[in-house]
Design a protein around this motif. Structure first.
Motif, short mmCIF file in Angstrom:
data_model
loop_
_atom_site.label_atom_id
_atom_site.label_comp_id
_atom_site.label_asym_id
_atom_site.label_seq_id
_atom_site.Cartn_x
_atom_site.Cartn_y
_atom_site.Cartn_z
N ARG A 1 0.84 -1.19 0.00
CA ARG A 1 0.00 0.00 0.00
C ARG A 1 0.88 1.25 0.00
O ARG A 1 2.09 1.15 0.26
N ASP A 2 0.29 2.40 -0.23
CA ASP A 2 1.06 3.64 -0.26
C ASP A 2 1.26 4.27 1.12
O ASP A 2 1.91 5.31 1.22
N ASP A 3 0.72 3.65 2.15
CA ASP A 3 0.76 4.29 3.47
C ASP A 3 1.46 3.45 4.53
O ASP A 3 1.15 3.52 5.71
N VAL A 4 2.44 2.65 4.12
CA VAL A 4 3.17 1.80 5.06
C VAL A 4 4.19 2.63 5.83
O VAL A 4 4.87 3.49 5.27
N TRP A 5 4.28 2.39 7.12
CA TRP A 5 5.30 3.01 7.98
C TRP A 5 6.38 1.97 8.24
O TRP A 5 6.09 0.89 8.77
N ILE A 6 7.62 2.28 7.94
CA ILE A 6 8.72 1.34 8.20
C ILE A 6 9.04 1.30 9.69
O ILE A 6 9.28 0.24 10.27
N ASP A 7 9.09 2.45 10.31
CA ASP A 7 9.42 2.51 11.74
C ASP A 7 8.35 3.34 12.46
O ASP A 7 7.43 3.90 11.84
N TYR A 8 8.48 3.42 13.77
CA TYR A 8 7.51 4.16 14.58
C TYR A 8 7.45 5.62 14.17
O TYR A 8 6.37 6.24 14.15
N ASN A 9 8.61 6.21 13.85
CA ASN A 9 8.66 7.62 13.48
C ASN A 9 7.93 7.92 12.18
O ASN A 9 7.52 9.04 11.94
N GLY A 10 7.80 6.93 11.31
CA GLY A 10 7.05 7.15 10.08
C GLY A 10 7.85 7.17 8.80
O GLY A 10 7.37 7.69 7.79
N SER A 11 9.06 6.60 8.79
CA SER A 11 9.78 6.48 7.52
C SER A 11 8.88 5.72 6.55
O SER A 11 8.38 4.65 6.87
N PRO A 12 8.66 6.26 5.34
CA PRO A 12 7.60 5.71 4.49
C PRO A 12 8.04 4.56 3.59
O PRO A 12 9.22 4.37 3.32
N LEU A 13 7.05 3.81 3.15
CA LEU A 13 7.19 2.84 2.07
C LEU A 13 5.93 2.97 1.23
O LEU A 13 4.83 3.05 1.77
N THR A 14 6.10 3.01 -0.10
CA THR A 14 4.97 3.23 -0.99
C THR A 14 4.77 2.03 -1.91
O THR A 14 5.51 1.05 -1.84
N SER A 15 3.82 2.16 -2.81
CA SER A 15 3.53 1.08 -3.74
C SER A 15 4.67 0.83 -4.73
O SER A 15 4.69 -0.20 -5.40
N SER A 16 5.62 1.73 -4.81
CA SER A 16 6.78 1.51 -5.66
C SER A 16 7.93 0.83 -4.91
O SER A 16 8.99 0.59 -5.48
N GLY A 17 7.70 0.48 -3.66
CA GLY A 17 8.75 -0.08 -2.83
C GLY A 17 8.96 -1.57 -3.00
O GLY A 17 8.07 -2.30 -3.46
N LYS A 18 10.12 -2.03 -2.61
CA LYS A 18 10.46 -3.45 -2.58
C LYS A 18 11.32 -3.71 -1.34
O LYS A 18 12.22 -2.92 -1.02
N ILE A 19 11.04 -4.80 -0.66
CA ILE A 19 11.85 -5.22 0.48
C ILE A 19 12.41 -6.60 0.18
O ILE A 19 11.71 -7.50 -0.26
N THR A 20 13.72 -6.75 0.39
CA THR A 20 14.39 -8.04 0.26
C THR A 20 14.97 -8.42 1.62
O THR A 20 15.74 -7.66 2.20
N GLU A 21 14.58 -9.58 2.11
CA GLU A 21 15.04 -10.04 3.41
C GLU A 21 15.88 -11.31 3.23
O GLU A 21 15.54 -12.17 2.42
N ARG A 22 16.92 -11.40 4.00
CA ARG A 22 17.77 -12.60 4.02
C ARG A 22 17.77 -13.15 5.45
O ARG A 22 18.36 -12.57 6.36
#
Length: 202
Positions: free
Chosen positions: A122-143
């Motif tokens: 979604r366009d309204d994701v918060w990465i951390d409590y402070n509100g660093s954003p993640l939008t619909s153009s984002g990608k997360i890669t986890e190892r």
């Protein structure tokens, strides 16, 4: 816990940039500062809504990982969050897919390391409590890896050209909790806090 030399900086629940300079775009920096100035009152967690990946990774409440050959479920006690990671060889959906709080996650194994790619946020994701954003153009890669018994090490790379000028990576360290179970967590049914977030004149 400080990371070994050469390792990604350790992520923090409140501020993902506590140990690094986050490469915000002008928009990313502006929206983060607005959320900080508003004392994070718009954080989805405050409204009993699903949190972003990093908030769940770093939340003090526990979670359970259920692994099958074709699917991994991550069950978060906090806000009853449920995430699916598909290991059946499917590809990430295209941009027409319905946007999700957790996005769409597919994984594969590289030796003993589970590599998970996630898009479709979604366009309204918060990465951390402070509100660093993640939008619909984002990608997360986890190892995901297990350096020893009882320790789960997750290196998380965040990409989002709208919010960040370049990808950046942080580390999450988790430890096993033995002889315990998740409890029911029902938030929104009796949520009475948000009515006090703002003055009555606002």
């Amino acid at each position: 816990m400080e990371p070994p030399p050469g390792s990604p900086p350790v992520a923090h629940f409140f501020d993902i940039g506590a140990q690094l300079e986050v490469p915000y775009t002008e928009w990313g920096d502006e929206i983060t500062q607005q959320r900080i100035d508003d004392e994070a009152r718009g954080n989805p967690d405050a409204y009993c809504l699903p949190m972003g990946h990093m908030q769940y990774h770093l939340h003090p409440q526990p979670r359970k990982i259920v692994q099958t050959p074709d699917l991994i479920l991550i069950i978060n006690e906090a806000n009853s969050g449920l995430r699916q990671i598909f290991l059946d060889g499917r590809e990430l959906p295209d941009s027409d897919a319905l946007q999700w709080w957790f996005g769409y996650s597919i994984g594969h194994w590289e030796g003993d390391t589970l590599v998970v790619e996630t898009t479709g946020f979604r366009d309204d994701v918060w990465i951390d409590y402070n509100g660093s954003p993640l939008t619909s153009s984002g990608k997360i890669t986890e190892r995901f890896s297990r350096p020893n018994y009882g320790t789960l090490e997750i290196d998380v790379t965040i990409e989002d050209p709208k919010a960040y000028t370049e990808p950046f990576t942080v580390r999450v360290n988790q430890t096993v909790m033995l002889d315990t179970n998740l409890i029911e967590f029902v938030c929104i049914e009796n949520e009475v806090s948000t009515q006090h977030f703002y003055d009555s004149g606002e």
